[in-house]
Write a protein that holds these residues in place. Sequence first.
Motif, mmCIF file in Angstrom:
data_model
loop_
_atom_site.group_PDB
_atom_site.id
_atom_site.type_symbol
_atom_site.label_atom_id
_atom_site.label_comp_id
_atom_site.label_asym_id
_atom_site.label_seq_id
_atom_site.Cartn_x
_atom_site.Cartn_y
_atom_site.Cartn_z
ATOM 1 N N THR A 182 0.838 -1.185 0.000
ATOM 2 C CA THR A 182 0.000 0.000 0.000
ATOM 3 C C THR A 182 0.880 1.244 0.000
ATOM 4 O OG1 THR A 182 -1.902 1.043 1.066
ATOM 5 C CG2 THR A 182 -0.188 0.148 2.504
ATOM 6 N N ALA A 183 0.252 2.393 -0.012
ATOM 7 C CA ALA A 183 0.998 3.643 -0.097
ATOM 8 C C ALA A 183 0.970 4.366 1.240
ATOM 9 C CB ALA A 183 0.391 4.515 -1.183
ATOM 10 N N THR A 184 1.903 5.287 1.407
ATOM 11 C CA THR A 184 1.917 6.089 2.635
ATOM 12 C C THR A 184 0.605 6.861 2.769
ATOM 13 O OG1 THR A 184 3.021 7.872 1.434
ATOM 14 C CG2 THR A 184 4.432 6.384 2.702
ATOM 15 N N GLY A 185 0.174 6.998 4.008
ATOM 16 C CA GLY A 185 -1.054 7.723 4.281
ATOM 17 C C GLY A 185 -2.305 6.871 4.251
ATOM 18 N N GLN A 186 -2.195 5.656 3.738
ATOM 19 C CA GLN A 186 -3.359 4.783 3.622
ATOM 20 C C GLN A 186 -3.661 4.077 4.936
ATOM 21 O OE1 GLN A 186 -5.395 4.478 0.741
ATOM 22 N NE2 GLN A 186 -4.178 6.310 0.346
ATOM 23 N N ASP A 223 6.374 1.650 8.816
ATOM 24 C CA ASP A 223 5.407 0.636 9.262
ATOM 25 C C ASP A 223 5.554 -0.653 8.476
ATOM 26 O OD1 ASP A 223 2.931 3.263 9.531
ATOM 27 O OD2 ASP A 223 4.311 2.481 11.057
ATOM 28 N N SER A 224 6.368 -0.628 7.438
ATOM 29 C CA SER A 224 6.620 -1.851 6.671
ATOM 30 C C SER A 224 7.238 -2.884 7.606
ATOM 31 C CB SER A 224 7.581 -1.576 5.510
ATOM 32 O OG SER A 224 7.003 -0.690 4.582
ATOM 33 N N GLY A 267 1.704 -14.868 9.586
ATOM 34 C CA GLY A 267 2.124 -13.485 9.424
ATOM 35 C C GLY A 267 1.541 -12.815 8.197
ATOM 36 N N THR A 268 1.463 -11.490 8.269
ATOM 37 C CA THR A 268 1.103 -10.655 7.112
ATOM 38 C C THR A 268 2.293 -9.751 6.838
ATOM 39 O OG1 THR A 268 -1.276 -10.646 7.518
ATOM 40 C CG2 THR A 268 -0.369 -8.799 6.253
ATOM 41 N N ARG A 269 2.803 -9.822 5.611
ATOM 42 C CA ARG A 269 3.921 -8.960 5.222
ATOM 43 C C ARG A 269 3.342 -7.670 4.651
ATOM 44 N NH1 ARG A 269 9.158 -8.651 6.086
ATOM 45 N NH2 ARG A 269 9.428 -10.880 5.735
ATOM 46 N N LEU A 270 3.547 -6.549 5.360
ATOM 47 C CA LEU A 270 3.057 -5.242 4.916
ATOM 48 C C LEU A 270 4.202 -4.439 4.328
ATOM 49 C CD1 LEU A 270 0.877 -2.987 4.800
ATOM 50 C CD2 LEU A 270 1.663 -2.302 7.090
ATOM 51 N N THR A 271 4.000 -3.961 3.125
ATOM 52 C CA THR A 271 4.976 -3.088 2.473
ATOM 53 C C THR A 271 4.306 -1.758 2.196
ATOM 54 O OG1 THR A 271 6.043 -4.980 1.418
ATOM 55 C CG2 THR A 271 6.551 -2.802 0.524
ATOM 56 N N VAL A 272 4.881 -0.691 2.731
ATOM 57 C CA VAL A 272 4.355 0.649 2.506
ATOM 58 C C VAL A 272 5.307 1.378 1.559
ATOM 59 C CG1 VAL A 272 3.610 2.797 3.559
ATOM 60 C CG2 VAL A 272 3.365 0.655 4.828
ATOM 61 N N LEU A 273 4.757 1.817 0.425
ATOM 62 C CA LEU A 273 5.607 2.462 -0.594
ATOM 63 C C LEU A 273 5.432 3.972 -0.612
ATOM 64 C CD1 LEU A 273 4.977 -0.074 -3.487
ATOM 65 C CD2 LEU A 273 6.959 0.027 -1.964
#
Lengths: 113, 115
Positions: free
Chosen positions: B13-17, B85-86, B109-115
Motif C-alpha cells: 500500500t501507499a503512505t497515508g493509507q 510501518d513496513s 504473518g502478514t507482510r506489509l509493504t508501505v511504498l
Amino acid sequence: ILNVEQSPQSLHVQEGDSTNFTCSFPSSNFYALHWYRWETAKSPEALFVMTLNGDEKKKGRISATLNTKEGYSYLYIKGSQPEDSATYLCAFNSGGGADGLTFGKGTHLIIQP
Amino acid sequence: DSGVTQTPKHLITATGQRVTLRCSPRSGDLSVYWYQQSLDQGLQFLIQYYNGEERAKGNILERFSAQQFPDLHSELNLSSLELGDSALYFCASSVEAGGAYNEQFFGPGTRLTVL
C-alpha cells in the motif's frame, strides 16, 4: 524498558556437534521465559515455557535451563542435524497482568553438513 | 500448521493509507496477541485481547488499533501509514489469559509493504 539479549547473534555448527546459546533477561520481576524456534518462511514455534528457577526442560535433542536469580537461560542442542537450522528466540514476561512477551533478536543457527 | 490463520499474506500500500489485518485464533483459544517484526528488530509486542476485551498494551502506536470480535477473530487496523510501518505482523493465540505461562501459537504473518 525490558532488555532481552541473546548471544551469539549467529552460529555455524558442524552436523553432529552439540551447541548451546544464551538468553539474558532482567532478574527482577521474573514471571516466565519462553523459547521459540523460527524456521525460514515459517512462523515461530514454541519449544519451552519455563517459570521456576532451576527449571530444566527437554524435547528430543533440545534442552533448556533457567536461572532466574542471575537472569539467564541456556538452550542446548545435542548432535545437531541440518533440520535444526533456524533462528532460536527467547522471550521474557514480567507478569504484572500483561501477557505480552518481550523477545530477544534471536540466535541464527546454521548446521553445516 | 499452528491452527492460527492470518489474512492477507501480503499487502502493498501507499503512505497515508489505512489497512486492516485479520487473524483467527486456534479453535478454543481466547487470547489473541499482535506482534510486529521490523527489519533489524526483534518481535515487538503490540497488544493483547482476551475474550473480546483488551488485556495488555505494548509498543502500539496511536495510529494503530485492534479489536476482538464475539467469534474471537481479531483485526489490527493500521492508519496514516508511514514507510517505517513496513514489517511482518504476526498474530498469536493462547488458550487462556495467562499467555505468559502458556505457549503462544503463531500464525503465518502478514507482510506489509508501505511504498
